[in-house]
Write a protein that holds these residues in place. Sequence first.
Motif, PDB file in Angstrom:
ATOM      1  N   LEU A   1     -34.343-101.380 -29.622  1.00 56.72           N
ATOM      2  CA  LEU A   1     -33.878-102.305 -30.651  1.00 56.72           C
ATOM      3  C   LEU A   1     -33.589-101.542 -31.926  1.00 56.72           C
ATOM      4  O   LEU A   1     -34.214-100.519 -32.201  1.00 56.72           O
ATOM      5  CB  LEU A   1     -34.964-103.359 -30.938  1.00 56.72           C
ATOM      6  N   SER A   2     -32.665-102.084 -32.700  1.00 56.92           N
ATOM      7  CA  SER A   2     -32.418-101.493 -34.006  1.00 56.92           C
ATOM      8  C   SER A   2     -33.641-101.746 -34.881  1.00 56.92           C
ATOM      9  O   SER A   2     -34.515-102.562 -34.553  1.00 56.92           O
ATOM     10  CB  SER A   2     -31.184-102.121 -34.653  1.00 56.92           C
ATOM     11  N   LYS A   3     -33.721-101.073 -36.000  1.00 56.06           N
ATOM     12  CA  LYS A   3     -34.881-101.213 -36.877  1.00 56.06           C
ATOM     13  C   LYS A   3     -35.028-102.661 -37.339  1.00 56.06           C
ATOM     14  O   LYS A   3     -36.114-103.221 -37.325  1.00 56.06           O
ATOM     15  CB  LYS A   3     -34.745-100.277 -38.071  1.00 56.06           C
ATOM     16  N   LYS A   4     -33.922-103.296 -37.742  1.00 55.73           N
ATOM     17  CA  LYS A   4     -33.978-104.677 -38.216  1.00 55.73           C
ATOM     18  C   LYS A   4     -34.398-105.622 -37.082  1.00 55.73           C
ATOM     19  O   LYS A   4     -35.226-106.505 -37.276  1.00 55.73           O
ATOM     20  CB  LYS A   4     -32.617-105.106 -38.759  1.00 55.73           C
ATOM     21  N   ALA A   5     -33.838-105.423 -35.887  1.00 53.40           N
ATOM     22  CA  ALA A   5     -34.177-106.275 -34.751  1.00 53.40           C
ATOM     23  C   ALA A   5     -35.652-106.114 -34.377  1.00 53.40           C
ATOM     24  O   ALA A   5     -36.322-107.098 -34.063  1.00 53.40           O
ATOM     25  CB  ALA A   5     -33.294-105.938 -33.562  1.00 53.40           C
ATOM     26  N   ALA A   6     -36.162-104.884 -34.446  1.00 55.01           N
ATOM     27  CA  ALA A   6     -37.568-104.643 -34.122  1.00 55.01           C
ATOM     28  C   ALA A   6     -38.476-105.333 -35.140  1.00 55.01           C
ATOM     29  O   ALA A   6     -39.502-105.921 -34.781  1.00 55.01           O
ATOM     30  CB  ALA A   6     -37.851-103.146 -34.085  1.00 55.01           C
ATOM     31  N   GLU A   7     -38.106-105.284 -36.422  1.00 49.55           N
ATOM     32  CA  GLU A   7     -38.893-105.956 -37.463  1.00 49.55           C
ATOM     33  C   GLU A   7     -38.873-107.464 -37.262  1.00 49.55           C
ATOM     34  O   GLU A   7     -39.903-108.134 -37.392  1.00 49.55           O
ATOM     35  CB  GLU A   7     -38.363-105.595 -38.845  1.00 49.55           C
ATOM     36  N   ASP A   8     -37.696-108.013 -36.952  1.00 47.90           N
ATOM     37  CA  ASP A   8     -37.577-109.454 -36.722  1.00 47.90           C
ATOM     38  C   ASP A   8     -38.416-109.880 -35.511  1.00 47.90           C
ATOM     39  O   ASP A   8     -39.101-110.899 -35.547  1.00 47.90           O
ATOM     40  CB  ASP A   8     -36.121-109.857 -36.507  1.00 47.90           C
ATOM     41  N   LYS A   9     -38.367-109.078 -34.454  1.00 47.44           N
ATOM     42  CA  LYS A   9     -39.135-109.395 -33.248  1.00 47.44           C
ATOM     43  C   LYS A   9     -40.630-109.340 -33.538  1.00 47.44           C
ATOM     44  O   LYS A   9     -41.399-110.196 -33.088  1.00 47.44           O
ATOM     45  CB  LYS A   9     -38.785-108.432 -32.115  1.00 47.44           C
ATOM     46  N   ALA A  10     -41.052-108.346 -34.301  1.00 49.93           N
ATOM     47  CA  ALA A  10     -42.469-108.226 -34.655  1.00 49.93           C
ATOM     48  C   ALA A  10     -42.929-109.457 -35.438  1.00 49.93           C
ATOM     49  O   ALA A  10     -44.022-109.977 -35.209  1.00 49.93           O
ATOM     50  CB  ALA A  10     -42.711-106.963 -35.463  1.00 49.93           C
ATOM     51  N   ALA A  11     -42.071-109.946 -36.340  1.00 47.12           N
ATOM     52  CA  ALA A  11     -42.419-111.140 -37.125  1.00 47.12           C
ATOM     53  C   ALA A  11     -42.512-112.371 -36.224  1.00 47.12           C
ATOM     54  O   ALA A  11     -43.449-113.183 -36.367  1.00 47.12           O
ATOM     55  CB  ALA A  11     -41.377-111.360 -38.219  1.00 47.12           C
ATOM     56  N   ARG A  12     -41.573-112.518 -35.291  1.00 46.82           N
ATOM     57  CA  ARG A  12     -41.611-113.655 -34.351  1.00 46.82           C
ATOM     58  C   ARG A  12     -42.849-113.592 -33.468  1.00 46.82           C
ATOM     59  O   ARG A  12     -43.534-114.603 -33.263  1.00 46.82           O
ATOM     60  CB  ARG A  12     -40.366-113.660 -33.462  1.00 46.82           C
ATOM     61  N   ASP A  13     -43.149-112.400 -32.951  1.00 41.58           N
ATOM     62  CA  ASP A  13     -44.305-112.229 -32.077  1.00 41.58           C
ATOM     63  C   ASP A  13     -45.597-112.559 -32.818  1.00 41.58           C
ATOM     64  O   ASP A  13     -46.487-113.214 -32.282  1.00 41.58           O
ATOM     65  CB  ASP A  13     -44.367-110.809 -31.532  1.00 41.58           C
ATOM     66  N   LYS A  14     -45.684-112.118 -34.066  1.00 33.44           N
ATOM     67  CA  LYS A  14     -46.887-112.382 -34.863  1.00 33.44           C
ATOM     68  C   LYS A  14     -47.036-113.873 -35.130  1.00 33.44           C
ATOM     69  O   LYS A  14     -48.125-114.437 -34.992  1.00 33.44           O
ATOM     70  CB  LYS A  14     -46.833-111.618 -36.179  1.00 33.44           C
ATOM     71  N   ALA A  15     -45.933-114.542 -35.475  1.00 30.39           N
ATOM     72  CA  ALA A  15     -45.984-115.983 -35.741  1.00 30.39           C
ATOM     73  C   ALA A  15     -46.410-116.744 -34.484  1.00 30.39           C
ATOM     74  O   ALA A  15     -47.199-117.694 -34.558  1.00 30.39           O
ATOM     75  CB  ALA A  15     -44.626-116.474 -36.225  1.00 30.39           C
ATOM     76  N   TYR A  16     -45.915-116.332 -33.334  1.00 28.20           N
ATOM     77  CA  TYR A  16     -46.280-116.984 -32.076  1.00 28.20           C
ATOM     78  C   TYR A  16     -47.767-116.801 -31.779  1.00 28.20           C
ATOM     79  O   TYR A  16     -48.459-117.753 -31.415  1.00 28.20           O
ATOM     80  CB  TYR A  16     -45.436-116.415 -30.925  1.00 28.20           C
TER      81      TYR A  16
END
Length: 89
Positions: free
Chosen positions: A20-35
């Motif tokens: 994943l790109s850096k931005k996509a990885a950050e977004d995914k990390a935020a989604r995973d944490k919220a879940y």
Amino acid sequence: MCDNLIMVYKMNSPLKKQKLSKKAAEDKAARDKAYMMGPYKAKKAENQRKRRAAKKKGMDLTGKDYDHTKDKFVSVKANRGNYGKGTRK
């Protein structure tokens, strides 16, 4: 031969890191944490507390899951399908 086998395993392994790109990885990390901080985690933590307490009391929990609707341990089979009502609300 052996090196090729290891290489094939690494390429097909489900545990490999996503590209994943850096931005996509950050977004995914935020989604995973919220879940993981949502109601799923609360139910899982509740289940762990109740299971540990039941084991301390000497209950045999082999093949049983905690049912949040009935508030007791039931068989894994019985804990699927919402007792004939399905999953729709």
